[in-house]
Design a protein around this motif. Structure first.
Motif, PDB file in Angstrom:
ATOM      1  N   VAL A 150       0.839  -1.204   0.000  1.00 46.30           N
ATOM      2  CA  VAL A 150       0.000   0.000   0.000  1.00 46.30           C
ATOM      3  C   VAL A 150       0.868   1.247   0.000  1.00 46.30           C
ATOM      4  O   VAL A 150       0.612   2.198  -0.749  1.00 46.30           O
ATOM      5  CB  VAL A 150      -0.955  -0.010   1.211  1.00 46.30           C
ATOM      6  N   ARG A 187      -9.869   4.839   2.684  1.00 44.43           N
ATOM      7  CA  ARG A 187      -9.642   4.260   1.358  1.00 44.43           C
ATOM      8  C   ARG A 187     -10.517   4.891   0.272  1.00 44.43           C
ATOM      9  O   ARG A 187     -10.005   5.255  -0.797  1.00 44.43           O
ATOM     10  CB  ARG A 187      -9.833   2.745   1.419  1.00 44.43           C
ATOM     11  N   VAL A 201      -9.179   7.004  -3.091  1.00 41.70           N
ATOM     12  CA  VAL A 201      -9.584   6.685  -4.462  1.00 41.70           C
ATOM     13  C   VAL A 201     -10.081   7.946  -5.168  1.00 41.70           C
ATOM     14  O   VAL A 201      -9.771   8.184  -6.343  1.00 41.70           O
ATOM     15  CB  VAL A 201     -10.652   5.579  -4.472  1.00 41.70           C
ATOM     16  N   VAL A 257      -5.398   2.072  -6.433  1.00 36.33           N
ATOM     17  CA  VAL A 257      -6.736   1.492  -6.299  1.00 36.33           C
ATOM     18  C   VAL A 257      -6.631  -0.016  -6.089  1.00 36.33           C
ATOM     19  O   VAL A 257      -7.351  -0.597  -5.264  1.00 36.33           O
ATOM     20  CB  VAL A 257      -7.583   1.831  -7.545  1.00 36.33           C
ATOM     21  N   ALA A 258      -5.720  -0.662  -6.807  1.00 37.10           N
ATOM     22  CA  ALA A 258      -5.539  -2.108  -6.631  1.00 37.10           C
ATOM     23  C   ALA A 258      -4.974  -2.428  -5.255  1.00 37.10           C
ATOM     24  O   ALA A 258      -5.423  -3.379  -4.590  1.00 37.10           O
ATOM     25  CB  ALA A 258      -4.617  -2.638  -7.727  1.00 37.10           C
ATOM     26  N   LEU A 298      -5.278  -0.760  -2.465  1.00 38.76           N
ATOM     27  CA  LEU A 298      -6.175  -0.447  -1.358  1.00 38.76           C
ATOM     28  C   LEU A 298      -7.207  -1.541  -1.094  1.00 38.76           C
ATOM     29  O   LEU A 298      -8.031  -1.396  -0.174  1.00 38.76           O
ATOM     30  CB  LEU A 298      -6.891   0.887  -1.629  1.00 38.76           C
ATOM     31  N   ARG A 299      -7.162  -2.611  -1.853  1.00 44.12           N
ATOM     32  CA  ARG A 299      -8.011  -3.758  -1.526  1.00 44.12           C
ATOM     33  C   ARG A 299      -7.584  -4.377  -0.200  1.00 44.12           C
ATOM     34  O   ARG A 299      -8.371  -5.071   0.449  1.00 44.12           O
ATOM     35  CB  ARG A 299      -7.937  -4.798  -2.644  1.00 44.12           C
ATOM     36  N   LEU A 300      -6.345  -4.115   0.208  1.00 41.28           N
ATOM     37  CA  LEU A 300      -5.858  -4.597   1.504  1.00 41.28           C
ATOM     38  C   LEU A 300      -6.388  -3.679   2.596  1.00 41.28           C
ATOM     39  O   LEU A 300      -6.106  -2.474   2.601  1.00 41.28           O
ATOM     40  CB  LEU A 300      -4.329  -4.585   1.525  1.00 41.28           C
ATOM     41  N   PRO A 301      -7.182  -4.188   3.556  1.00 43.81           N
ATOM     42  CA  PRO A 301      -7.766  -3.316   4.590  1.00 43.81           C
ATOM     43  C   PRO A 301      -6.720  -2.873   5.599  1.00 43.81           C
ATOM     44  O   PRO A 301      -5.733  -3.575   5.842  1.00 43.81           O
ATOM     45  CB  PRO A 301      -8.822  -4.207   5.242  1.00 43.81           C
TER      46      PRO A 301
END
Length: 382
Positions: free
Chosen positions: A2, A65, A69, A172-173, A175-178
């Protein structure tokens, strides 16, 4: 992952900020406008920041997040809007839209540190993220130095737009990690309560007073140093190289100085030295304007002054952990407000470089009393 993706977007945002700064005269000829008007393609960034810093900070404290974005989308969209037509109007519209994304990107540094790093690594993470913003300026200045001439303005615009798009997609990809759970000792504060908490914090208010003028001095130099150095025989490509090396020195400084200062508790002393050196550097450019002096003074300024920003952001996160993004927004807003005021003043004096550098030197020294004011509070706080 991230932080790496964030670094790419932060760098892209700052590359857009300085796209036209190292080629000011070429861009003026290309678009058929004055040098002062080209300056507004950079000055719109701190101006919009002043307007959106607090709303962006509030949004990041509540929706980290999604707000990031939004910043990525605005940054990339603005970059491509500059390509709608090859004229000053669309260049300015695109810069303004990208500038609206900048607060959502830069205000996120402390929030990302809290969300994705252990407490002992946060100062280092903030320093690394801040280095990425200056690395973006390096990229912008190097592109300007490598692509001089009014016939390359369109190419410069296209390259920075592609960089912004790719960086936005990477973030954006990622930030799928919380983010990790926030510790109970520092519960999140959101909405306007976050603004009240940050603004009501005396440490944050005094940090804003400290950062406003030095950051404003740097923004003014980044915007107008090329035309200011031209009467001293510094070519446009050489000025772009000086600015790029200044940013490289800043990136190196950010990687070393804030970590050293944090480990030894010397944050205030380091900032004081940076302010004094910057004022002295501007004074040297009044007395001995030349290419060697510009290299020496501006590279030194980059190394000592730019690390002051991650130091201030780290201190704001430490003193307002429940509203760190809003506090960062206030700090950035103060710095950009200083940038608007000082860059406007320098823009009016762009044909009188000695007076412009003297004004920057005198103004920078005004930050020392503010720093002493903060130090008194910091040493008397329980």
């Amino acid at each position: 992952m991230v932080f790496l993706a964030y670094g790419l977007l932060a760098a892209a945002s700052q590359a857009l900020f300085v796209t036209y700064a190292p080629v000011t005269e070429d861009a003026a000829r290309h678009f058929g406008v004055s040098i002062g008007e080209i300056g507004w393609l950079s000055q719109v960034f701190p101006l919009v920041y002043v307007l959106l810093a607090v709303p962006a900070g509030i949004a990041l404290d509540r929706f980290l997040r999604p707000a990031l974005v939004v910043g990525a989308v605005l940054t990339a969209s603005g970059a491509f809007l500059r390509l709608v037509a090859d004229d000053f109007t669309w260049a300015f519209i695109g810069q303004a839209v990208a500038a609206a994304g900048q607060p959502f990107v830069l205000n996120a540094i402390p929030g990302l540190a809290v969300g994705y790093l252990a407490e002992k690594h946060r100062a280092t993470g903030i320093a690394a993220a801040s280095s990425a913003t200056f690395a973006g300026m390096v990229l912008g200045y190097l592109l300007g130095a490598l692509l001089p001439g009014e016939n390359h303005i369109r190419t410069l615009t296209l390259i920075t737009a592609l960089i912004a798009m790719d960086a936005g997609l990477c973030l954006v990809a990622a930030l799928r990690l919380p983010p990790r759970a926030r510790p109970e000792s520092a519960p999140a504060t959101s909405g306007f309560r976050a603004f009240r908490v940050a603004l009501g914090n005396r440490h944050v208010r005094r940090l804003c007073a400290v950062v406003a003028i030095p950051m404003g001095t740097f923004i003014a130099l980044a915007t107008f140093v090329q035309p200011l150095l031209a009467p001293a025989g510094v070519s446009e490509s050489t000025a772009g190289l000086i600015l790029a090396l200044t940013m490289i020195a800043g990136v190196i400084g950010c990687a070393v100085v804030p970590v050293w200062a944090d480990r030894r508790g010397r944050e205030v002393q380091v900032m004081g030295a940076a302010i004094a050196f910057t004022a002295g550097a501007c004074l040297h450019l009044v007395l001995v304007p030349s290419t060697p002096m510009a290299f020496l003074m501006l590279l030194g300024t980059g190394f000592v002054l730019l690390p002051a920003l991650p130091i201030v952001l780290s201190l704001s996160e430490r003193h307002a952990p429940e509203a760190e993004s809003t506090a960062a927004g206030l700090v950035w807003m103060a710095g950009n407000l200083g940038g608007v005021l000082l860059a406007t003043a320098v823009g009016l004096l762009v044909t009188r470089p000695a007076i412009a550098f003297a004004v920057l030197s005198a103004a920078t020294l005004l930050a020392l009393p503010a720093l002493h004011w903060f130090r008194r509070l910091d040493t008397t706080a329980p």
